[in-house]
Write a protein that holds these residues in place. Sequence first.
Motif, short mmCIF file in Angstrom:
data_model
loop_
_atom_site.label_atom_id
_atom_site.label_comp_id
_atom_site.label_asym_id
_atom_site.label_seq_id
_atom_site.Cartn_x
_atom_site.Cartn_y
_atom_site.Cartn_z
N ILE A 36 9.87 -3.55 -2.28
CA ILE A 36 9.68 -2.12 -2.45
C ILE A 36 10.16 -1.43 -1.19
CG2 ILE A 36 8.01 -0.27 -2.82
CD1 ILE A 36 6.24 -2.27 -4.29
N TRP A 37 11.24 -0.68 -1.31
CA TRP A 37 11.78 0.07 -0.18
C TRP A 37 11.07 1.42 -0.16
CZ3 TRP A 37 14.81 -2.90 2.74
CH2 TRP A 37 15.52 -3.94 2.12
N TYR A 38 10.11 1.57 0.72
CA TYR A 38 9.30 2.79 0.76
C TYR A 38 9.87 3.76 1.77
CZ TYR A 38 5.10 5.68 0.39
OH TYR A 38 4.23 6.72 0.15
N GLY A 39 10.27 4.93 1.30
CA GLY A 39 10.92 5.90 2.16
C GLY A 39 12.43 5.79 2.05
N ARG A 40 13.12 6.37 3.00
CA ARG A 40 14.59 6.41 2.95
C ARG A 40 15.17 5.29 3.80
NH1 ARG A 40 12.87 11.78 3.29
NH2 ARG A 40 13.42 13.02 1.46
N TRP A 41 15.99 4.48 3.15
CA TRP A 41 16.60 3.33 3.80
C TRP A 41 18.12 3.42 3.69
CZ3 TRP A 41 14.39 -0.68 6.50
CH2 TRP A 41 12.99 -0.75 6.47
N LYS A 90 10.61 8.79 -2.75
CA LYS A 90 9.89 10.06 -2.78
C LYS A 90 8.51 9.95 -2.11
CE LYS A 90 12.21 11.95 -6.87
NZ LYS A 90 12.01 12.53 -8.23
N TYR A 91 8.23 8.81 -1.49
CA TYR A 91 6.97 8.62 -0.76
C TYR A 91 5.77 8.90 -1.67
CZ TYR A 91 10.17 9.21 3.25
OH TYR A 91 11.22 9.11 4.13
N SER A 92 5.60 8.08 -2.70
CA SER A 92 4.58 8.33 -3.72
C SER A 92 3.17 8.44 -3.15
CB SER A 92 4.62 7.22 -4.78
OG SER A 92 4.30 5.96 -4.19
N GLN A 93 2.90 7.80 -2.02
CA GLN A 93 1.58 7.86 -1.39
C GLN A 93 1.62 8.59 -0.05
OE1 GLN A 93 -1.20 6.80 -3.03
NE2 GLN A 93 0.22 6.38 -4.72
N GLY A 94 2.65 9.40 0.16
CA GLY A 94 2.76 10.15 1.40
C GLY A 94 3.43 9.35 2.51
#
Length: 350
Positions: free
Chosen positions: A80-85, A146-150
Amino acid sequence: MSLLNPIFSLFTTLTLLLLTLTLTLSKEVAQTLEINPEIINPKLPNLKTSKKFEGSSNLVDLKYHMGPVLSSSPINVYIIWYGRWASKQQSIIKDFIHSISPSDNPKAKEVNTVSEWWKTVSLYTDQTGANVSRNILVAGEYSDHKYSQGTHLTRLSVQLVIANAVKTAPFPVDHKHGIYLILTAVDVTMQDYCRAVCGFHYFTFPSLVGYTLPYAWIGNSGKQCADVCAYPFAIPAYMAGSGLTALKPPNNDVGVDGMISIIGHELAELSSNPLINAWYAGEDPTAPTEIGDLCEGLYGTGGGGGYTGQVMRDREGKTYNLLGRNGRKFLVQWLWNPILKACVGPNAMD
């Protein structure tokens, strides 16, 4: 289990033994061999009095607690790539994970490779005698851009990130063969990040996710605390004047190159202790000392007490100790060998 750079964490018995050795030696020996690649260690202790294997100790009581290991082949990794990579950053990390499996070429020589490094993990077995698998596959990827959890996560909210990926069906529920790897971008903070952890692993709670799934979280420390979580590619300010200088990262990305060793650390521990009831030392399963913890900060012969040990440096000055696929080079910590009762790595010089 939770990974923090050894400069800031309490030393395990292993590190204390190595530090004692270093302090008792009156003369440092710098070793610069005229070969390609160059072998370097900024402050190499006298190896004549060291044991054959780094951190070898009969005091480490690593036990098997009858739980499962990830023995099914392949081990499926769901990222899971969380945020912008950036795609370049993703390629570095995926090349490392792909490098764990043995080469498809039967004539290929495994010398100082990531696959050879993983052989230590494959020595760990379950109660049936089944070994941790040597094959790892990136079975799926999901971008939570989209940072689902901030932009600030906790140990509970990170499980909701997994729940979102599973429930919206980009990922299957793979509780027997799978590892869920949450990698957060440079602008994402985590509970206790930089202060107490650089990465950690656990399993999800059915009340939050619906299933018990082994997972690990690792963050990109490049803009937050590289001196803590990407050492030795960044040096803490308090060490200025000590003679140590930051090493050049093998893939020109301090944050991502720092993540690689932490990813290896967590994957090794997840595979040998996925439900926190298999291989670990200590009596408290909520704070186990695992096969990566015992060798934290050791990258080569002569390491310990904050020193990397002997590693390699190429013509461009990039530092590494393992070779991967697609011409990649990585700097990855050693792991505890249950047979030798010591920290080992394929680049050992003794």
